[in-house]
Design a protein around this motif. Sequence first.
Motif, PDB file in Angstrom:
ATOM      1  N   UNK A  22      -2.307 -19.930   1.429  1.00 18.77           N
ATOM      2  CA  UNK A  22      -1.235 -20.688   0.780  1.00 18.77           C
ATOM      3  C   UNK A  22       0.115 -19.991   0.956  1.00 18.77           C
ATOM      4  N   UNK A  23       0.136 -18.668   0.912  1.00 16.20           N
ATOM      5  CA  UNK A  23       1.384 -17.937   1.129  1.00 16.20           C
ATOM      6  C   UNK A  23       1.887 -18.137   2.547  1.00 16.20           C
ATOM      7  N   UNK A  24       1.003 -18.015   3.517  1.00 13.57           N
ATOM      8  CA  UNK A  24       1.404 -18.234   4.914  1.00 13.57           C
ATOM      9  C   UNK A  24       1.813 -19.681   5.157  1.00 13.57           C
ATOM     10  N   UNK A  25       1.204 -20.602   4.453  1.00 13.04           N
ATOM     11  CA  UNK A  25       1.532 -22.016   4.593  1.00 13.04           C
ATOM     12  C   UNK A  25       2.931 -22.301   4.063  1.00 13.04           C
ATOM     13  N   UNK A  26       3.367 -21.568   3.028  1.00 15.95           N
ATOM     14  CA  UNK A  26       4.654 -21.828   2.388  1.00 15.95           C
ATOM     15  C   UNK A  26       5.838 -21.227   3.143  1.00 15.95           C
ATOM     16  N   UNK A  27       5.622 -20.276   4.024  1.00 14.89           N
ATOM     17  CA  UNK A  27       6.736 -19.602   4.699  1.00 14.89           C
ATOM     18  C   UNK A  27       7.605 -20.554   5.513  1.00 14.89           C
ATOM     19  N   UNK A  28       7.057 -21.443   6.341  1.00 14.14           N
ATOM     20  CA  UNK A  28       7.947 -22.346   7.090  1.00 14.14           C
ATOM     21  C   UNK A  28       8.757 -23.272   6.186  1.00 14.14           C
ATOM     22  N   UNK A  29       8.168 -23.706   5.076  1.00 13.40           N
ATOM     23  CA  UNK A  29       8.899 -24.569   4.157  1.00 13.40           C
ATOM     24  C   UNK A  29      10.057 -23.814   3.520  1.00 13.40           C
ATOM     25  N   UNK A  30       9.847 -22.543   3.199  1.00 16.06           N
ATOM     26  CA  UNK A  30      10.925 -21.739   2.627  1.00 16.06           C
ATOM     27  C   UNK A  30      12.074 -21.599   3.617  1.00 16.06           C
ATOM     28  N   UNK A  31      11.753 -21.460   4.887  1.00 17.40           N
ATOM     29  CA  UNK A  31      12.805 -21.356   5.904  1.00 17.40           C
ATOM     30  C   UNK A  31      13.591 -22.658   6.006  1.00 17.40           C
ATOM     31  N   UNK A  32      12.914 -23.783   5.950  1.00 19.29           N
ATOM     32  CA  UNK A  32      13.606 -25.074   6.019  1.00 19.29           C
ATOM     33  C   UNK A  32      14.464 -25.274   4.773  1.00 19.29           C
ATOM     34  N   UNK A  33      13.947 -24.909   3.599  1.00 19.10           N
ATOM     35  CA  UNK A  33      14.728 -25.051   2.371  1.00 19.10           C
ATOM     36  C   UNK A  33      15.988 -24.189   2.431  1.00 19.10           C
ATOM     37  N   UNK A  34      15.860 -22.981   2.960  1.00 16.59           N
ATOM     38  CA  UNK A  34      17.021 -22.093   3.059  1.00 16.59           C
ATOM     39  C   UNK A  34      18.064 -22.665   4.009  1.00 16.59           C
ATOM     40  N   UNK A  35      17.624 -23.328   5.057  1.00 19.95           N
ATOM     41  CA  UNK A  35      18.567 -23.943   5.993  1.00 19.95           C
ATOM     42  C   UNK A  35      19.265 -25.151   5.378  1.00 19.95           C
ATOM     43  N   UNK A  36      18.587 -25.872   4.502  1.00 29.39           N
ATOM     44  CA  UNK A  36      19.157 -27.085   3.922  1.00 29.39           C
ATOM     45  C   UNK A  36      20.002 -26.798   2.686  1.00 29.39           C
ATOM     46  N   UNK A  37      19.870 -25.630   2.105  1.00 25.55           N
ATOM     47  CA  UNK A  37      20.575 -25.329   0.868  1.00 25.55           C
ATOM     48  C   UNK A  37      22.048 -25.042   1.135  1.00 25.55           C
ATOM     49  N   UNK A  38      22.878 -25.416   0.182  1.00 23.65           N
ATOM     50  CA  UNK A  38      24.302 -25.105   0.270  1.00 23.65           C
ATOM     51  C   UNK A  38      24.487 -23.593   0.160  1.00 23.65           C
ATOM     52  N   UNK A  39      25.521 -23.057   0.774  1.00 29.22           N
ATOM     53  CA  UNK A  39      25.756 -21.604   0.679  1.00 29.22           C
ATOM     54  C   UNK A  39      25.844 -21.146  -0.772  1.00 29.22           C
ATOM     55  N   UNK A  40      25.076 -20.120  -1.092  1.00 28.41           N
ATOM     56  CA  UNK A  40      25.044 -19.599  -2.443  1.00 28.41           C
ATOM     57  C   UNK A  40      24.068 -20.308  -3.362  1.00 28.41           C
ATOM     58  N   UNK A 114      17.555 -21.861  14.809  1.00 29.85           N
ATOM     59  CA  UNK A 114      18.846 -21.182  14.810  1.00 29.85           C
ATOM     60  C   UNK A 114      20.004 -22.137  14.586  1.00 29.85           C
ATOM     61  N   UNK A 115      19.768 -23.437  14.639  1.00 32.53           N
ATOM     62  CA  UNK A 115      20.824 -24.425  14.435  1.00 32.53           C
ATOM     63  C   UNK A 115      20.962 -24.734  12.945  1.00 32.53           C
ATOM     64  N   UNK A 116      22.155 -25.130  12.564  1.00 32.60           N
ATOM     65  CA  UNK A 116      22.394 -25.549  11.188  1.00 32.60           C
ATOM     66  C   UNK A 116      21.967 -27.003  11.025  1.00 32.60           C
ATOM     67  N   UNK A 117      21.333 -27.304   9.921  1.00 30.36           N
ATOM     68  CA  UNK A 117      20.911 -28.668   9.651  1.00 30.36           C
ATOM     69  C   UNK A 117      22.051 -29.509   9.091  1.00 30.36           C
ATOM     70  N   UNK A 118      22.908 -28.878   8.298  1.00 31.44           N
ATOM     71  CA  UNK A 118      24.016 -29.565   7.647  1.00 31.44           C
ATOM     72  C   UNK A 118      25.282 -28.773   7.915  1.00 31.44           C
ATOM     73  N   UNK A 119      26.357 -29.460   8.273  1.00 36.88           N
ATOM     74  CA  UNK A 119      27.642 -28.802   8.474  1.00 36.88           C
ATOM     75  C   UNK A 119      28.311 -28.643   7.115  1.00 36.88           C
ATOM     76  N   UNK A 120      28.148 -27.462   6.513  1.00 34.19           N
ATOM     77  CA  UNK A 120      28.638 -27.257   5.156  1.00 34.19           C
ATOM     78  C   UNK A 120      30.154 -27.190   5.101  1.00 34.19           C
ATOM     79  N   UNK A 121      30.799 -26.812   6.190  1.00 35.63           N
ATOM     80  CA  UNK A 121      32.264 -26.831   6.220  1.00 35.63           C
ATOM     81  C   UNK A 121      32.750 -28.264   6.057  1.00 35.63           C
ATOM     82  N   UNK A 122      32.135 -29.185   6.785  1.00 36.56           N
ATOM     83  CA  UNK A 122      32.512 -30.593   6.712  1.00 36.56           C
ATOM     84  C   UNK A 122      32.214 -31.179   5.332  1.00 36.56           C
TER      85      UNK A 122
END
Length: 156
Positions: A22-40, A114-122
């Motif tokens: 379950x821990x190994x299963x959750x790692x990719x989701x955590x990476x996607x959540x971190x990419x989608x989250x607003x800075x901070x 390595x790409x951003x999912x959301x352009x947070x500047x925009x």
Amino acid sequence: AIGIPDTVLFLLGNAVFENCVMTLWAIPFSAIYAKMAAPGMESAVFAYTVGIANFCGMVSSILGSGVIRWSGMVTVGDTCDFKALPTLIVSFRITVPMLVGIPAIFLVPNVLQTEYLIDWEEEGWSQANSDVVQSSEHGNEEDGLKEDSRLEPHLL
């Protein structure tokens, strides 16, 4: 069959192996959540998704108990009856995850990690915008450091 007692095998499988998977299963989701989250806001997004996952886990346990009762299986006592178990395994451990999981594949963004999912500047969530929220009384302009007014005064 290989000399390992059932209790030891159950404990190793249920308590150790399942948690590792379950821990190994959750790692990719955590990476996607971190990419989608607003800075901070990464920790808030992570806390929210973990809370939702825990709630869904509790609901699935309750629904699983209901399905076992509905199927007529008896799992306690001397008159255990597991005739419905193969049907339940095929239905709820194979068919339902395939019906949900295969279409869910199309919800995963088709971008490199390595790409951003959301352009947070925009979207207006740039670092410059978070620096605007500062207190002039707590501002420390020396060394180019700026204090954030959202912090409690006793923490400064």
